[in-house]
Scaffold this active site. Structure first.
Site, mmCIF file in Angstrom:
data_model
loop_
_atom_site.group_PDB
_atom_site.id
_atom_site.type_symbol
_atom_site.label_atom_id
_atom_site.label_comp_id
_atom_site.label_asym_id
_atom_site.label_seq_id
_atom_site.Cartn_x
_atom_site.Cartn_y
_atom_site.Cartn_z
ATOM 1 N N GLU A 206 -3.961 -19.223 -20.114
ATOM 2 C CA GLU A 206 -5.351 -19.399 -20.546
ATOM 3 C C GLU A 206 -5.388 -19.686 -22.049
ATOM 4 O O GLU A 206 -4.742 -18.995 -22.837
ATOM 5 C CB GLU A 206 -6.147 -18.128 -20.200
ATOM 6 C CG GLU A 206 -7.513 -18.013 -20.814
ATOM 7 C CD GLU A 206 -8.481 -19.145 -20.473
ATOM 8 O OE1 GLU A 206 -8.637 -19.467 -19.293
ATOM 9 O OE2 GLU A 206 -9.049 -19.723 -21.430
ATOM 10 N N ILE B 238 -12.137 -20.905 -10.695
ATOM 11 C CA ILE B 238 -11.204 -21.435 -9.693
ATOM 12 C C ILE B 238 -9.834 -20.785 -9.859
ATOM 13 O O ILE B 238 -9.197 -20.385 -8.875
ATOM 14 C CB ILE B 238 -11.094 -22.976 -9.800
ATOM 15 C CG1 ILE B 238 -12.434 -23.605 -9.415
ATOM 16 C CG2 ILE B 238 -9.963 -23.514 -8.919
ATOM 17 C CD1 ILE B 238 -12.482 -25.114 -9.462
ATOM 18 N N GLY C 189 -10.447 -19.480 -15.336
ATOM 19 C CA GLY C 189 -11.871 -19.472 -14.996
ATOM 20 C C GLY C 189 -12.044 -19.115 -13.532
ATOM 21 O O GLY C 189 -11.173 -18.480 -12.911
ATOM 22 N N HIS D 52 -29.608 5.303 2.296
ATOM 23 C CA HIS D 52 -28.431 6.153 2.082
ATOM 24 C C HIS D 52 -27.627 6.258 3.374
ATOM 25 O O HIS D 52 -28.217 6.464 4.422
ATOM 26 C CB HIS D 52 -28.865 7.546 1.634
ATOM 27 C CG HIS D 52 -27.699 8.495 1.525
ATOM 28 N ND1 HIS D 52 -26.835 8.474 0.438
ATOM 29 C CD2 HIS D 52 -27.239 9.445 2.371
ATOM 30 C CE1 HIS D 52 -25.891 9.381 0.622
ATOM 31 N NE2 HIS D 52 -26.106 9.998 1.784
ATOM 32 N N ALA E 253 -23.591 -24.349 -6.546
ATOM 33 C CA ALA E 253 -24.246 -24.980 -5.404
ATOM 34 C C ALA E 253 -25.718 -24.588 -5.317
ATOM 35 O O ALA E 253 -26.583 -25.438 -5.057
ATOM 36 C CB ALA E 253 -23.520 -24.589 -4.119
#
Ligand code: FAD
Ligand code: NAI
Length: 475
Positions: free
Chosen positions: A213, A194, A192, A454, A330
């Site tokens: 995993e 982390i 994931g 640009h 957060a």
């Protein structure tokens, strides 16, 4: 017993933002937090500032510069003699950033006259003045009363059964961010956010990284095109080694190394590593809070049950951030904080969960907002897709960052943008254009008609919007 208009438990991004906003609105506020840092000193800012978002991004930046100097500088015609790492200095730079920011929260508390209390808070009960909390620090306990209470106690890493974190061999996020030498062989369980961010850091600093995993593919909830591109880049360019569909067996830890036995399709396998990071998700911090004493419910996974306004079953108590449903991010905690405090103040508030951006800070970065293609297919929503690669963008070429693309999903009938997915340079910054567009219910045609500077990376978003209608100009 001291009385406050509002008592907040937890001084992470949910709690400290709630405290500051409440003080701005004239409430008397106390914020209780128990976190202590590696020097055993109280440190405000929660997981995010101390052992999460901030230190991880500091190490990601340092390790990326180390990788760039070895692999990219040569393309610019810049040669350097063999670069070396001073890990102690890298870690102390990280810690200085953490200290600056956590000290900044303490300063903001003082400036806003927020009473900061160090200790573990738990519910005691209720009286006519409000909710009574016990705050325990070492052997002493004091009781305080809040007319209203916000729980913002955050989350902690989930451990594997029978494999507690010791932060010597088996590391959680705190241990993974604090290594004092680069492990030769690093195992990671869980690919994931982390796992990928920490895997990137230590791989770039020299570890051989193997990620185990349970799922059969990488980033199963991410848009499938992005996840496929990410896997290609992580394996080819970063040389991360993944094993999918892993069923873990015995894991034995000894002083020298860690042996992990596992099965893939019933075939037994094992790896031996020097350090093991376990990053298999996080669990809410509700243990020892005694929620039952004030009639608030905790679900079977430990999350505090709240309504869409973060109010619990007790009308004087709200809960926000990682300790309640929704993404553990957060900025989600911060927005809930402001919404709850303003609601307590009588304002009407709302957090739009559909426009919360996600970012994975690997190289290149991944960022998205809104629906994935898989979600639209499951919902049977008709959509159109516009995609444009960074490889065809002048600014990306100048940066030597041409990997990845922008993908826009727009409603087939109304052209409203339903999702934007980016893998590429500065995706964390670029995604804000999508968030703003979606908040204003913009169509892909709106973005197609907006002037983009640009040369800039944002032109890739512009071209992807044009591509929804089959009229990308530079491809
Ligand atoms: P927290 O930040 O966990 O704060 C809760 C605080 O409450 C802590 O200080 C805790 O000690 C304290 N506390 C708990 N129980 C009690 C109690 N009973 N009494 C007193 N105090 C208590 N999110 C992002 O958006 N972007 C990122 O880049 C990002 N990177 C991350 C990297 C890592 C390695 C990790 C682990 C997380 C990352 N996150 C990131 C997630 C982010 O850190 C959390 O979503 C966020 O910190 C949640 O904020 P919070 O206020 O709900 O809780
Ligand atoms: P995660 O939920 O992102 O990933 C956990 C992974 O572990 C999943 O792929 C899952 O399938 C796998 N897994 C679970 N059990 C397993 C097992 N027994 N064996 C093998 N694999 C297993 O959780 P992670 O990485 O621990 O992060 C927790 C949360 O912290 C994130 O979901 C995110 O909310 C937050 N975070 C956010 C960041 C950001 O915004 N950039 C950075 C880091 C964390």
């Amino acid at each position: 017993m001291k009385n406050f208009d509002l008592v907040i438990i937890g001084a992470g991004p949910g709690g400290y933002i709630a405290a500051i906003r409440a003080a701005q609105l004239g409430m008397s506020v106390a914020c209780i937090d128990k976190f202590v840092n590696q020097d055993n000193k109280p440190s405000l800012g929660g997981t995010c500032l101390n052992i999460g978002c901030i230190p991880s991004k500091a190490l990601l930046e340092s390790s990326e510069l180390f990788a760039k100097i070895q692999h990219d500088f040569i393309d610019h015609g810049i040669s350097v003699s063999k670069p070396t790492i001073d890990l102690e200095k890298m870690q102390s730079r990280k810690q200085k950033i953490v200290n600056d920011l956590t000290g900044g929260v303490a300063y903001l508390f003082k400036k806003n006259k927020v009473t900061s209390i160090h200790g573990h808070a738990s519910f005691v009960g209720e009286n006519d003045s409000g909710i009574i909390l016990a705050v325990t620090h070492h052997e002493s306990t004091e009781e305080i009363c809040g007319e209203k209470v916000i729980v913002a106690t955050g989350s902690m890493p989930r451990a594997l059964p029978h494999l507690p974190f010791d932060n010597i061999s088996v590391l959680d996020n705190e241990g993974a961010l604090s290594l004092t030498s680069v492990p030769k062989r690093l195992g990671i369980i869980g690919s994931g956010v982390i796992g990928l961010e920490m895997g990137s850091v230590w791989k770039r600093l020299g570890s051989q990284v193997t990620i185990l995993e349970a799922q059969s593919s990488l980033l199963a909830s991410v848009d499938k095109d992005i996840a496929a591109e990410a896997l290609k880049i992580y394996t080819k360019d970063l040389d991360l080694h993944f094993e999918f569909s892993v069923k873990l067996g015995d894991i034995s830890v000894n002083a020298k190394d860690i042996t992990i036995h596992y099965h893939i399709d019933d075939i037994p396998k094992k790896i031996v590593v020097d350090k093991l990071i376990v990053s298999i998700g996080r669990v809410p911090n509700t243990h020892n809070l005694h929620c039952e004493k004030v009639g608030i419910a905790v679900d079977e996974k430990g999350f505090i049950a709240v309504d869409s306004h973060c109010q619990t079953a007790n009308p004087k108590i709200w809960a926000i951030g990682d300790v309640v449903r929704g993404p553990m991010l957060a900025h989600k905690a911060e927005e809930e904080a402001v919404a709850v405090v303003e609601a307590i103040n009588g304002q009407s508030t709302h957090v739009n969960f559909n426009t919360i951006p996600w970012v994975i800070y690997t190289s290149p970065e991944i960022a998205w907002v809104g629906k994935t293609e898989q979600q639209l297919q499951t919902e049977k929503t008709l959509y159109r897709v516009g995609k444009f690669p960074f490889a065809a963008n002048g600014r990306a070429k100048g940066l030597n960052e041409t990997r990845g693309f922008v993908k826009i999903l727009a409603d087939h009938h109304t052209d409203e943008i339903l999702g934007m997915h980016i893998i590429g340079p500065f995706a964390s910054e670029l995604i804000t254009e999508a968030v703003v567009a979606m908040e204003f219910k913009a169509s892909s045609e709106d973005i197609a008609r907006i002037v983009h500077a640009h040369p800039s990376l944002s032109e890739v978003i512009h071209e992807a919007a044009l591509a929804v209608d089959g009229r990308a100009l530079n491809m």
